[in-house]
Scaffold this motif. Sequence first.
Motif, PDB file in Angstrom:
ATOM      1  N   ALA A  22       0.831  -1.204   0.000  1.00 44.58           N
ATOM      2  CA  ALA A  22       0.000   0.000   0.000  1.00 44.58           C
ATOM      3  C   ALA A  22       0.865   1.254   0.000  1.00 44.58           C
ATOM      4  CB  ALA A  22      -0.946  -0.007   1.202  1.00 44.58           C
ATOM      5  N   VAL A  23       1.921   1.239   0.798  1.00 47.55           N
ATOM      6  CA  VAL A  23       2.845   2.385   0.816  1.00 47.55           C
ATOM      7  C   VAL A  23       3.491   2.546  -0.557  1.00 47.55           C
ATOM      8  CG1 VAL A  23       5.041   3.225   1.770  1.00 47.55           C
ATOM      9  CG2 VAL A  23       3.223   2.389   3.303  1.00 47.55           C
ATOM     10  N   GLN A  24       3.915   1.448  -1.158  1.00 49.50           N
ATOM     11  CA  GLN A  24       4.505   1.520  -2.496  1.00 49.50           C
ATOM     12  C   GLN A  24       3.495   2.035  -3.519  1.00 49.50           C
ATOM     13  OE1 GLN A  24       5.817  -2.579  -2.613  1.00 49.50           O
ATOM     14  NE2 GLN A  24       7.932  -1.974  -2.204  1.00 49.50           N
ATOM     15  N   ALA A  25       2.255   1.578  -3.412  1.00 51.13           N
ATOM     16  CA  ALA A  25       1.215   2.017  -4.346  1.00 51.13           C
ATOM     17  C   ALA A  25       0.918   3.507  -4.172  1.00 51.13           C
ATOM     18  CB  ALA A  25      -0.057   1.198  -4.139  1.00 51.13           C
ATOM     19  N   LEU A  26       0.830   3.968  -2.933  1.00 48.28           N
ATOM     20  CA  LEU A  26       0.564   5.386  -2.681  1.00 48.28           C
ATOM     21  C   LEU A  26       1.714   6.259  -3.183  1.00 48.28           C
ATOM     22  CD1 LEU A  26      -0.994   4.991   0.856  1.00 48.28           C
ATOM     23  CD2 LEU A  26      -2.214   5.680  -1.248  1.00 48.28           C
ATOM     24  N   TYR A  27       2.923   5.770  -3.011  1.00 53.22           N
ATOM     25  CA  TYR A  27       4.093   6.480  -3.539  1.00 53.22           C
ATOM     26  C   TYR A  27       3.995   6.559  -5.065  1.00 53.22           C
ATOM     27  CZ  TYR A  27       8.950   7.413  -4.792  1.00 53.22           C
ATOM     28  OH  TYR A  27      10.099   7.947  -5.339  1.00 53.22           O
ATOM     29  N   GLN A  28       3.709   5.425  -5.691  1.00 50.11           N
ATOM     30  CA  GLN A  28       3.596   5.385  -7.156  1.00 50.11           C
ATOM     31  C   GLN A  28       2.466   6.293  -7.635  1.00 50.11           C
ATOM     32  OE1 GLN A  28       3.510   1.444  -8.859  1.00 50.11           O
ATOM     33  NE2 GLN A  28       2.522   2.174 -10.729  1.00 50.11           N
ATOM     34  N   GLN A  29       1.372   6.300  -6.931  1.00 46.44           N
ATOM     35  CA  GLN A  29       0.243   7.137  -7.318  1.00 46.44           C
ATOM     36  C   GLN A  29       0.626   8.611  -7.275  1.00 46.44           C
ATOM     37  OE1 GLN A  29      -3.288   7.056  -4.763  1.00 46.44           O
ATOM     38  NE2 GLN A  29      -4.523   6.903  -6.642  1.00 46.44           N
ATOM     39  N   GLU A  30       1.360   9.000  -6.248  1.00 50.36           N
ATOM     40  CA  GLU A  30       1.793  10.398  -6.158  1.00 50.36           C
ATOM     41  C   GLU A  30       2.783  10.741  -7.271  1.00 50.36           C
ATOM     42  OE1 GLU A  30       3.573  13.698  -3.057  1.00 50.36           O
ATOM     43  OE2 GLU A  30       3.013  11.741  -2.264  1.00 50.36           O
ATOM     44  N   MET A  31       3.653   9.804  -7.602  1.00 50.05           N
ATOM     45  CA  MET A  31       4.654  10.044  -8.651  1.00 50.05           C
ATOM     46  C   MET A  31       4.021  10.121 -10.041  1.00 50.05           C
ATOM     47  SD  MET A  31       7.762  10.283  -7.415  1.00 50.05           S
ATOM     48  CE  MET A  31       8.753   9.954  -8.851  1.00 50.05           C
ATOM     49  N   GLU A  32       3.093   9.205 -10.319  1.00 50.70           N
ATOM     50  CA  GLU A  32       2.572   9.059 -11.673  1.00 50.70           C
ATOM     51  C   GLU A  32       1.167   9.592 -11.866  1.00 50.70           C
ATOM     52  OE1 GLU A  32       2.981   4.922 -12.654  1.00 50.70           O
ATOM     53  OE2 GLU A  32       5.132   4.925 -12.226  1.00 50.70           O
ATOM     54  N   GLY A  33       0.457   9.863 -10.789  1.00 53.80           N
ATOM     55  CA  GLY A  33      -0.898  10.369 -10.904  1.00 53.80           C
ATOM     56  C   GLY A  33      -1.913   9.356 -11.408  1.00 53.80           C
ATOM     57  N   LEU A  34      -1.640   8.065 -11.212  1.00 55.41           N
ATOM     58  CA  LEU A  34      -2.562   7.028 -11.665  1.00 55.41           C
ATOM     59  C   LEU A  34      -3.872   7.082 -10.900  1.00 55.41           C
ATOM     60  CD1 LEU A  34      -0.327   3.822 -11.918  1.00 55.41           C
ATOM     61  CD2 LEU A  34      -1.427   5.013 -13.801  1.00 55.41           C
ATOM     62  N   THR A  73      -6.882   7.551  -0.395  1.00 54.00           N
ATOM     63  CA  THR A  73      -7.274   8.398  -1.518  1.00 54.00           C
ATOM     64  C   THR A  73      -8.575   9.134  -1.211  1.00 54.00           C
ATOM     65  OG1 THR A  73      -6.174   6.883  -3.040  1.00 54.00           O
ATOM     66  CG2 THR A  73      -7.766   8.392  -3.989  1.00 54.00           C
ATOM     67  N   ALA A  74      -9.563   8.416  -0.704  1.00 50.81           N
ATOM     68  CA  ALA A  74     -10.875   9.005  -0.441  1.00 50.81           C
ATOM     69  C   ALA A  74     -10.849  10.027   0.700  1.00 50.81           C
ATOM     70  CB  ALA A  74     -11.886   7.905  -0.127  1.00 50.81           C
ATOM     71  N   ARG A  75      -9.976   9.809   1.669  1.00 46.98           N
ATOM     72  CA  ARG A  75      -9.957  10.669   2.857  1.00 46.98           C
ATOM     73  C   ARG A  75      -8.681  11.506   2.930  1.00 46.98           C
ATOM     74  NH1 ARG A  75     -12.501   6.910   7.627  1.00 46.98           N
ATOM     75  NH2 ARG A  75     -12.587   8.919   8.678  1.00 46.98           N
ATOM     76  N   ALA A  76      -8.108  11.802   1.783  1.00 46.53           N
ATOM     77  CA  ALA A  76      -6.806  12.486   1.717  1.00 46.53           C
ATOM     78  C   ALA A  76      -6.786  13.801   2.493  1.00 46.53           C
ATOM     79  CB  ALA A  76      -6.407  12.716   0.263  1.00 46.53           C
ATOM     80  N   GLU A  77      -7.807  14.605   2.333  1.00 48.89           N
ATOM     81  CA  GLU A  77      -7.819  15.912   2.999  1.00 48.89           C
ATOM     82  C   GLU A  77      -7.849  15.746   4.522  1.00 48.89           C
ATOM     83  OE1 GLU A  77     -10.803  19.697   3.152  1.00 48.89           O
ATOM     84  OE2 GLU A  77     -10.407  18.846   1.166  1.00 48.89           O
ATOM     85  N   GLU A  78      -8.691  14.853   5.005  1.00 52.57           N
ATOM     86  CA  GLU A  78      -8.784  14.590   6.445  1.00 52.57           C
ATOM     87  C   GLU A  78      -7.459  14.042   6.977  1.00 52.57           C
ATOM     88  OE1 GLU A  78     -11.280  11.695   9.523  1.00 52.57           O
ATOM     89  OE2 GLU A  78     -11.528  11.437   7.353  1.00 52.57           O
ATOM     90  N   ILE A  79      -6.897  13.081   6.271  1.00 54.75           N
ATOM     91  CA  ILE A  79      -5.638  12.451   6.695  1.00 54.75           C
ATOM     92  C   ILE A  79      -4.505  13.467   6.702  1.00 54.75           C
ATOM     93  CG2 ILE A  79      -3.874  10.780   5.943  1.00 54.75           C
ATOM     94  CD1 ILE A  79      -6.326   9.021   5.016  1.00 54.75           C
ATOM     95  N   ASP A  80      -4.386  14.231   5.637  1.00 56.60           N
ATOM     96  CA  ASP A  80      -3.324  15.239   5.583  1.00 56.60           C
ATOM     97  C   ASP A  80      -3.487  16.284   6.679  1.00 56.60           C
ATOM     98  OD1 ASP A  80      -2.234  13.851   3.472  1.00 56.60           O
ATOM     99  OD2 ASP A  80      -2.654  15.394   1.963  1.00 56.60           O
TER     100      ASP A  80
END
Length: 155
Positions: A22-34, A73-80
Amino acid sequence: MSAPKKPAPKRSRARSVARLNAVQALYQQEMEGLATPLLLNEFHRHRFGETIDENTLVDAEMDFFDDIVRGVTARAEEIDGKITARLADGWKLDRLDRAMRAILRAGTYELIARPDVTVGTVIDEYLDVAHAFFGEKDVKFVNGLLDKVAGDVRA
């Protein structure tokens, strides 16, 4: 002489692998915008059960992996917001390394949304993930920040 450490139960290992992925996927998502569905599909088809150097990696608990990635992804604003509230004065989330953000976001999501997982388990698991990417100083940072977030959301 201490007793040898028992191997973790299969579910525990599968969840540990799910967290790392999950950490790797979130990193990849931030890098590539998938988009999240494409990202999940890629991990399901190409990452889980992968063989590296003739060793098959332990399969992750896919539903748990999916929950973390979708939840972050769904709760990004709350989490951040929860993470930012616990950063030192003058620090902003975007100042942190992308891998660090992914670890903190995944850990914070579990603290917020997974009351079935104990605080100690969440923190210990993400400390293990942090050890895979960072040195001891950064691991201590993860420990301190997730502990503070836990106090905020699990009080």
